[in-house]
Design an enzyme around this catalytic site. Structure first.
Site: not given
Length: 182
Positions: A59-63
């Protein structure tokens, strides 16, 4: 005067130096970690290979870096680069179970590089690999966020770390990996 400046610079550098011991009583090859499937990943199986260890999260912006990690894996696997994703709940952005992580990685990114079980990557509950990294490489080895990258050389020691915002396919990462793979 030059002598005084030199002494002051030396003292200044001493106070701002990172105090990682770098004694390497252990190498990465001394560790094991569970895979997302529940099998054991024994790092001794990767002797003489270069390892990129990345703490990952669903669920990370860097996924979206998962796609580039897969591309990096496909490009350099035959040249002895091992990419390993370590799902982490340390930043509260990971799924609740290994099964969910595995499904997410396979369905959304067609990941086939090794993925571990979910582990903490910082603090007292961090997996021993991350405690080892901190001990031997200092604060730069402690993930500040998801998709922090630790590059480990063929000798089993940390070569470099890369911040989460540094894309796995960036010139900086590729150049360093190619240099270490030689």
């Amino acid at each position: 005067m030059k002598k005084l400046i030199l002494i002051c610079l030396t003292i200044f550098m001493f106070f701002f130096k990172s105090f990682a011991s770098s004694n390497y009583e252990k190498l990465i090859y001394d560790f094991k970690i569970n895979s997302v499937d529940g099998k054991v990943i024994d790092f001794s199986d990767y002797k003489d290979k270069v390892i990129l260890l990345v703490n990952v999260a669903s669920y990370c912006g860097f996924t979206n870096q998962y796609a580039d990690l897969q591309k990096l894996w496909e490009t350099y696997e035959k040249k002895d680069l091992i990419v390993i994703g370590v799902p982490s709940g340390s930043f509260n952005q990971e799924k609740n179970s290994n099964k969910e992580v595995k499904e997410f990685c396979e369905v959304n990114f067609n990941i086939n590089f090794p993925i571990t079980s979910i582990y903490d990557v910082k603090g007292e509950n961090a997996h021993d690999i991350y405690k080892w990294a901190k001990l031997n490489h200092g604060k730069s080895a402690i993930p500040k966020w998801n998709f922090h990258k630790i590059l480990i050389g063929k000798n089993g020691k940390i070569i470099e770390t890369f911040a989460p915002f540094t894309n796995p396919m960036s010139k900086k990462v590729i150049k360093t990996i190619e240099k270490v793979l030689k």
